[in-house]
Design an enzyme around this catalytic site. Structure first.
Site, PDB file in Angstrom:
ATOM      1  N   GLN A 257      -2.209  -0.420   4.698  1.00  0.00           N
ATOM      2  CA  GLN A 257      -2.936   0.332   3.571  1.00  0.00           C
ATOM      3  C   GLN A 257      -2.258   0.465   2.534  1.00  0.00           C
ATOM      4  O   GLN A 257      -2.613   0.531   1.296  1.00  0.00           O
ATOM      5  CB  GLN A 257      -3.583   1.604   4.185  1.00  0.00           C
ATOM      6  CG  GLN A 257      -4.197   2.599   3.579  1.00  0.00           C
ATOM      7  CD  GLN A 257      -5.481   2.222   2.611  1.00  0.00           C
ATOM      8  OE1 GLN A 257      -5.958   1.265   3.279  1.00  0.00           O
ATOM      9  NE2 GLN A 257      -5.816   2.885   1.532  1.00  0.00           N
ATOM     10  N   GLU A 258      -0.844   0.648   2.643  1.00  0.00           N
ATOM     11  CA  GLU A 258       0.053   1.025   1.754  1.00  0.00           C
ATOM     12  C   GLU A 258       0.400  -0.163   0.666  1.00  0.00           C
ATOM     13  O   GLU A 258       0.342   0.181  -0.422  1.00  0.00           O
ATOM     14  CB  GLU A 258       1.298   1.769   2.195  1.00  0.00           C
ATOM     15  CG  GLU A 258       1.164   3.191   3.007  1.00  0.00           C
ATOM     16  CD  GLU A 258       0.951   4.110   2.060  1.00  0.00           C
ATOM     17  OE1 GLU A 258       1.223   3.913   0.706  1.00  0.00           O
ATOM     18  OE2 GLU A 258       0.722   5.293   2.534  1.00  0.00           O
TER      19      GLU A 258
END
Length: 494
Positions: A316-317
């Protein structure tokens, strides 16, 4: 006179003893029938027939899992007996196990239908679904059943989908034809459509939602049913003792809020679907994750966190890109700020090992920092929100929830209160002020979905299709780093 009275009393006592002995003998010879519930309690074991799927029951490296398993386990605990899960290869075997008395109940994602209701008792439904006609992107999308030609549609034999198609054929589509597969399960049918072995199938809405993550090209053409309910099935006998206990169990689950918590845990992250995003995820599982998996596993072991959750955070990052840099200056796989990296002892945020271990350390600290009375899985989701928006803003949302009479330890409540931090009428009441509170909501939802995908991909014994192959693309090669090549360093702080 007194002698006669004594004789009468003695005779009465003798007759009473004889009657009691006769009744005891009759009872021993023909005891009262034991109820189904009493038989389960006497046996000390509840036998539950199920099927393997992402929405019912499956094995993970941590043991058994799935919504039906968790519901059945809690019911067995309520009865004070052990749970024995029996796995059937198909729907016919599930109903045969009920008919033959091999199973006490079926917990297999079964839909109540009129024909099934004539043969089995069904509990109150625990989840609403619809039946959906499924096709693959790139093939014709029908608008109506009349557009489906011979040989184009197949469903699982003995399924609610087959029952519904028969009903529709009798009512309004006399020319409708389809095949019924006696051995396939729902995931196999969806795979056949995705692999273009089959033009159309029918799936329950929640099964399609989960499997679209693995097969992004699958689509709903239209619904062929109204809202239906998933429920447990019992043999249709006059003895309703076990059935009534199960019905009370589901009523209590609903009233206590436990049922909604379970449904949220299993399906709450499936509200939105990003076709392009899932194609990219599957590709990166093949070409990027293998480079860093061992570090995710090592960090997870050190800090007591599931490595797949850490990997989901990393995806996600940064999409597992160690060179990722945001406009705000966060860097690396786990996208650490310079201040956070310094606090965690990370010297080089672009070093993937340092970044992964730093992110794991930070997430572990957030988990420990949360109040002890927040239970899992709410604890993990709140720690994720804090990872994204900051611990102070998370606490602001919890305080707002408490002030408004809601449970601040329930992630579903906090999910609804975080967006309030972007509205002046609410954030002026908080300690830390304005926050883009909708961002952590999307952040947590995405990580939960990536986490579930990684759990399924790494499931023991699962028939795996390499991500590149599943997408119809060759997997990208992993270029080796030159021996001793230095990693780029963070620029000096201003």
């Amino acid at each position: 006179m007194r002698i006669m009275a004594v004789r009468l009393v003695a005779g009465a006592i003798t007759l009473a003893l004889m009657a009691y002995a006769w009744l005891a003998w009759e009872r021993a010879r023909d005891p009262e029938p034991i109820t189904i519930l009493e038989r389960v309690l006497e046996r000390g074991e509840l036998r539950v027939i199920t099927r393997i799927s992402a929405t019912t029951y499956y094995q993970t490296d941590k043991g058994r899992a799935g919504l039906e398993f968790e519901l059945a386990q809690a019911f067995a605990h309520r009865l004070g007996v052990q749970l024995r899960m029996l796995v059937a290869p198909d729907l016919e075997a599930i109903f045969a196990a009920l008919d033959d008395g091999e199973a006490d109940l079926a917990a297999a994602g079964l839909t109540y239908t009129e024909s099934r209701g004539q043969r089995y008792w069904f509990t109150p439904p625990y989840k609403d679904i619809t039946q959906q006609l499924v096709y693959r992107v790139g093939t014709p999308r029908p608008d109506d059943l009349s557009e489906i030609g011979p040989g184009e549609l197949a469903v699982i034999a003995n399924s609610s989908h087959a029952d519904r198609l028969r009903e529709l054929r009798n009512r309004s589509h006399p020319d409708l034809t389809w095949a019924e597969d006696e051995h396939a399960d729902s995931e196999a049918m969806l795979y056949r459509v995705w692999n273009e072995e089959l033009r159309y199938t029918v799936a329950d809405s929640h099964e399609l939602s989960i499997n679209r993550a693995y097969y992004p090209e699958l689509r709903k053409a239209f619904e062929i049913s109204g809202v239906e309910g998933l429920a447990w099935a019992f043999p249709r006998t006059e003895d309703l003792s076990l059935y009534n206990e199960a019905a009370r169990y589901f009523t209590d689950l609903r009233l206590e809020g436990t049922l909604s918590t379970l449904l949220e845990e299993h399906f709450g992250h499936l509200g939105r679907f990003d076709y392009v995003g899932f194609r990219a995820f599957n590709r990166h599982v093949a070409d990027r994750l293998p480079r860093y998996r061992h570090w995710f596993e090592e960090a997870a072991e050190e800090y007591g966190v599931d490595w797949r959750l850490l990997a989901a955070i990393g995806y996600q990052e940064s999409h597992w890109d160690p060179q990722a840099v945001s406009p705000t200056g966060v860097r690396g796989i786990m996208m650490l700020t310079l201040d956070t990296a310094s606090m965690l002892g990370v010297d080089n945020r672009l070093d993937p090992k340092q970044s992964i271990f730093g992110g794991a350390r930070y997430f572990s600290r957030l988990l420990e920092r949360l109040p002890e009375d927040i239970e899992e899985p709410h604890r993990a989701w709140m720690a994720l929100a804090a990872y994204n928006v900051g611990y102070g803003h998370l606490q602001d949302a919890r305080r707002l929830a408490r002030q408004r009479g809601y449970d601040p330890n329930d992630w579903r409540v906090i999910r609804d209160h975080l967006p309030l931090l972007s509205q002046r009428q609410w954030y002026v009441q908080t300690r830390h002020g304005y926050a883009r509170g909708w961002e952590p909501v999307h952040y947590v939802r995405n990580i939960r979905l990536y986490y579930q995908l990684l759990q399924r991909i790494t499931e023991p014994g699962r028939r795996q299709v390499p991500a590149g192959e599943a997408l119809g693309e060759p997997p990208l090669p992993t270029p080796p780093a030159p021996p001793g090549a230095p990693l780029p360093a963070d620029p000096p702080a201003d």
